[in-house]
Design a protein around this motif. Structure first.
Motif, PDB file in Angstrom:
ATOM      1  N   GLY A  69      50.340 -14.094 -48.706  1.00 24.47           N
ATOM      2  CA  GLY A  69      50.897 -14.641 -49.909  1.00 24.47           C
ATOM      3  C   GLY A  69      49.867 -15.446 -50.729  1.00 24.47           C
ATOM      4  O   GLY A  69      50.178 -15.925 -51.728  1.00 24.47           O
ATOM      5  N   GLU A  70      48.724 -14.940 -50.468  1.00 28.88           N
ATOM      6  CA  GLU A  70      47.664 -15.570 -51.358  1.00 28.88           C
ATOM      7  C   GLU A  70      46.924 -14.584 -52.260  1.00 28.88           C
ATOM      8  O   GLU A  70      46.774 -13.257 -51.958  1.00 28.88           O
ATOM      9  CB  GLU A  70      46.262 -16.041 -50.406  1.00 28.88           C
ATOM     10  CG  GLU A  70      46.665 -17.006 -49.488  1.00 28.88           C
ATOM     11  CD  GLU A  70      46.524 -18.483 -50.105  1.00 28.88           C
ATOM     12  OE1 GLU A  70      45.769 -18.483 -51.007  1.00 28.88           O
ATOM     13  OE2 GLU A  70      47.224 -19.559 -49.741  1.00 28.88           O
ATOM     14  N   LEU A  71      46.815 -14.806 -53.565  1.00 30.87           N
ATOM     15  CA  LEU A  71      46.048 -14.200 -54.557  1.00 30.87           C
ATOM     16  C   LEU A  71      44.592 -14.820 -54.852  1.00 30.87           C
ATOM     17  O   LEU A  71      44.394 -16.051 -54.560  1.00 30.87           O
ATOM     18  CB  LEU A  71      46.675 -14.357 -55.822  1.00 30.87           C
ATOM     19  CG  LEU A  71      48.480 -13.511 -55.836  1.00 30.87           C
ATOM     20  CD1 LEU A  71      48.968 -14.102 -57.313  1.00 30.87           C
ATOM     21  CD2 LEU A  71      48.145 -12.144 -55.698  1.00 30.87           C
ATOM     22  N   PRO A  72      43.782 -13.728 -54.793  1.00 30.18           N
ATOM     23  CA  PRO A  72      42.282 -14.330 -55.285  1.00 30.18           C
ATOM     24  C   PRO A  72      42.281 -15.269 -56.472  1.00 30.18           C
ATOM     25  O   PRO A  72      43.173 -15.097 -57.629  1.00 30.18           O
ATOM     26  CB  PRO A  72      41.501 -13.245 -55.422  1.00 30.18           C
ATOM     27  CG  PRO A  72      42.492 -12.084 -55.677  1.00 30.18           C
ATOM     28  CD  PRO A  72      43.958 -12.466 -55.357  1.00 30.18           C
ATOM     29  N   TYR A  73      41.406 -16.262 -56.483  1.00 30.55           N
ATOM     30  CA  TYR A  73      41.383 -17.214 -57.749  1.00 30.55           C
ATOM     31  C   TYR A  73      40.634 -16.349 -58.741  1.00 30.55           C
ATOM     32  O   TYR A  73      40.970 -16.667 -59.767  1.00 30.55           O
ATOM     33  CB  TYR A  73      40.397 -18.408 -57.314  1.00 30.55           C
ATOM     34  CG  TYR A  73      39.863 -19.224 -58.372  1.00 30.55           C
ATOM     35  CD1 TYR A  73      40.537 -19.917 -58.893  1.00 30.55           C
ATOM     36  CD2 TYR A  73      38.526 -19.099 -58.599  1.00 30.55           C
ATOM     37  CE1 TYR A  73      40.371 -20.634 -60.045  1.00 30.55           C
ATOM     38  CE2 TYR A  73      37.820 -19.913 -59.706  1.00 30.55           C
ATOM     39  CZ  TYR A  73      38.767 -20.584 -60.479  1.00 30.55           C
ATOM     40  OH  TYR A  73      38.306 -21.509 -61.494  1.00 30.55           O
ATOM     41  N   ARG A  74      39.792 -15.357 -58.365  1.00 28.47           N
ATOM     42  CA  ARG A  74      39.198 -14.583 -59.442  1.00 28.47           C
ATOM     43  C   ARG A  74      38.368 -13.491 -58.473  1.00 28.47           C
ATOM     44  O   ARG A  74      38.266 -13.617 -57.289  1.00 28.47           O
ATOM     45  CB  ARG A  74      38.128 -15.179 -60.246  1.00 28.47           C
ATOM     46  CG  ARG A  74      36.931 -15.558 -59.597  1.00 28.47           C
ATOM     47  CD  ARG A  74      35.974 -16.380 -60.626  1.00 28.47           C
ATOM     48  NE  ARG A  74      34.874 -16.903 -59.834  1.00 28.47           N
ATOM     49  CZ  ARG A  74      33.598 -16.908 -59.986  1.00 28.47           C
ATOM     50  NH1 ARG A  74      33.411 -16.629 -61.445  1.00 28.47           N
ATOM     51  NH2 ARG A  74      32.636 -17.329 -59.627  1.00 28.47           N
ATOM     52  N   HIS A  75      38.252 -12.475 -59.527  1.00 22.84           N
ATOM     53  CA  HIS A  75      37.477 -11.279 -58.627  1.00 22.84           C
ATOM     54  C   HIS A  75      36.418 -10.614 -59.990  1.00 22.84           C
ATOM     55  O   HIS A  75      36.987 -10.662 -60.940  1.00 22.84           O
ATOM     56  CB  HIS A  75      38.205 -10.100 -58.097  1.00 22.84           C
ATOM     57  CG  HIS A  75      39.142  -9.624 -58.984  1.00 22.84           C
ATOM     58  ND1 HIS A  75      40.469  -9.426 -58.393  1.00 22.84           N
ATOM     59  CD2 HIS A  75      39.292  -9.039 -60.174  1.00 22.84           C
ATOM     60  CE1 HIS A  75      41.529  -8.817 -59.297  1.00 22.84           C
ATOM     61  NE2 HIS A  75      40.729  -8.524 -60.281  1.00 22.84           N
ATOM     62  N   GLU A  76      35.599 -10.170 -59.448  1.00 23.05           N
ATOM     63  CA  GLU A  76      34.485  -9.571 -60.508  1.00 23.05           C
ATOM     64  C   GLU A  76      33.931  -8.312 -60.062  1.00 23.05           C
ATOM     65  O   GLU A  76      33.797  -8.331 -58.753  1.00 23.05           O
ATOM     66  CB  GLU A  76      33.352 -10.823 -60.846  1.00 23.05           C
ATOM     67  CG  GLU A  76      33.794 -11.757 -61.372  1.00 23.05           C
ATOM     68  CD  GLU A  76      32.674 -13.113 -61.554  1.00 23.05           C
ATOM     69  OE1 GLU A  76      31.421 -12.524 -61.444  1.00 23.05           O
ATOM     70  OE2 GLU A  76      33.076 -14.136 -61.952  1.00 23.05           O
ATOM     71  N   GLY A  77      33.449  -7.442 -60.985  1.00 22.00           N
ATOM     72  CA  GLY A  77      32.730  -6.336 -60.414  1.00 22.00           C
ATOM     73  C   GLY A  77      33.348  -4.882 -60.482  1.00 22.00           C
ATOM     74  O   GLY A  77      33.045  -4.025 -60.102  1.00 22.00           O
ATOM     75  N   GLN A  78      34.770  -5.054 -60.856  1.00 23.38           N
ATOM     76  CA  GLN A  78      35.736  -3.956 -60.796  1.00 23.38           C
ATOM     77  C   GLN A  78      34.973  -2.781 -61.437  1.00 23.38           C
ATOM     78  O   GLN A  78      35.294  -1.668 -60.912  1.00 23.38           O
ATOM     79  CB  GLN A  78      37.080  -4.291 -61.036  1.00 23.38           C
ATOM     80  CG  GLN A  78      37.756  -5.445 -60.253  1.00 23.38           C
ATOM     81  CD  GLN A  78      38.396  -4.957 -58.903  1.00 23.38           C
ATOM     82  OE1 GLN A  78      37.730  -5.315 -58.049  1.00 23.38           O
ATOM     83  NE2 GLN A  78      38.964  -4.109 -59.022  1.00 23.38           N
ATOM     84  N   GLN A  79      34.495  -3.135 -62.619  1.00 20.62           N
ATOM     85  CA  GLN A  79      34.227  -1.833 -63.423  1.00 20.62           C
ATOM     86  C   GLN A  79      32.999  -1.036 -62.782  1.00 20.62           C
ATOM     87  O   GLN A  79      33.194   0.075 -62.604  1.00 20.62           O
ATOM     88  CB  GLN A  79      33.724  -2.359 -64.759  1.00 20.62           C
ATOM     89  CG  GLN A  79      35.001  -2.977 -65.642  1.00 20.62           C
ATOM     90  CD  GLN A  79      35.947  -1.963 -66.093  1.00 20.62           C
ATOM     91  OE1 GLN A  79      35.949  -0.948 -65.800  1.00 20.62           O
ATOM     92  NE2 GLN A  79      36.927  -2.743 -66.618  1.00 20.62           N
ATOM     93  N   ALA A  80      31.705  -1.475 -62.465  1.00 21.58           N
ATOM     94  CA  ALA A  80      30.662  -0.982 -62.017  1.00 21.58           C
ATOM     95  C   ALA A  80      30.831  -0.552 -60.574  1.00 21.58           C
ATOM     96  O   ALA A  80      30.483   0.635 -60.219  1.00 21.58           O
ATOM     97  CB  ALA A  80      29.413  -1.800 -62.372  1.00 21.58           C
ATOM     98  N   ALA A  81      31.603  -1.283 -59.748  1.00 18.22           N
ATOM     99  CA  ALA A  81      31.860  -1.135 -58.333  1.00 18.22           C
ATOM    100  C   ALA A  81      30.954  -1.108 -57.497  1.00 18.22           C
ATOM    101  O   ALA A  81      30.719  -0.312 -56.334  1.00 18.22           O
ATOM    102  CB  ALA A  81      32.983   0.026 -58.330  1.00 18.22           C
ATOM    103  N   GLN A  82      29.422  -1.531 -57.911  1.00 22.32           N
ATOM    104  CA  GLN A  82      28.328  -1.683 -57.281  1.00 22.32           C
ATOM    105  C   GLN A  82      28.568  -2.837 -56.003  1.00 22.32           C
ATOM    106  O   GLN A  82      28.016  -2.647 -55.028  1.00 22.32           O
ATOM    107  CB  GLN A  82      27.132  -1.914 -58.096  1.00 22.32           C
ATOM    108  CG  GLN A  82      26.765  -0.838 -58.972  1.00 22.32           C
ATOM    109  CD  GLN A  82      26.138   0.530 -58.417  1.00 22.32           C
ATOM    110  OE1 GLN A  82      25.690   0.442 -57.057  1.00 22.32           O
ATOM    111  NE2 GLN A  82      26.898   1.538 -58.566  1.00 22.32           N
TER     112      GLN A  82
END
Length: 120
Positions: A69-82
């Protein structure tokens, strides 16, 4: 639930999600004794393509949400996916392509931290 129990449940769920999507060179770094660390644990893995990086990151978010039931506080890098970073506050996940991982060398940067390796 204590923080340690919560962390270990998140860790196990994340490792399983990475393994399910064939992530490679999976390690966790225990940063709890490093004062300047931004989290208690880093989990680092690699994937051979942007498609696989995204699939692993998506799998992690779905599994952690469904199981805990946990959601990430944030995520980054989805666009380039490197390199996709998923931040669960105390546990931060780095899903990287091999070249990106070699370049940033997170394991070397945090070499004081105890490291655990997992089968892919």
């Amino acid at each position: 639930m204590t923080r340690l129990t919560k962390n270990s449940k998140i860790l196990k769920t994340i490792i399983k999600a990475i393994q399910d999507k064939k992530g490679e060179n999976i390690v966790s770094l225990d940063l709890r004794k490093i004062h300047e660390a931004v989290a208690d644990f880093f989990i680092i893995c690699q994937a051979s393509s942007t498609t696989q990086v995204k699939a692993i990151a998506d799998s992690i978010e779905v599994e952690v949400k469904d199981e805990l039931g946990e959601l990430p506080y944030r995520h980054e890098g989805q666009q380039a996916a490197q390199w996709i970073l998923i931040d669960y506050v105390n546990v931060v996940v780095h899903v990287m392509q091999p070249e990106t991982r070699k370049f940033y060398r997170l394991e070397e940067m945090w070499s004081d931290a105890p490291m655990t390796e997992y089968k892919g």
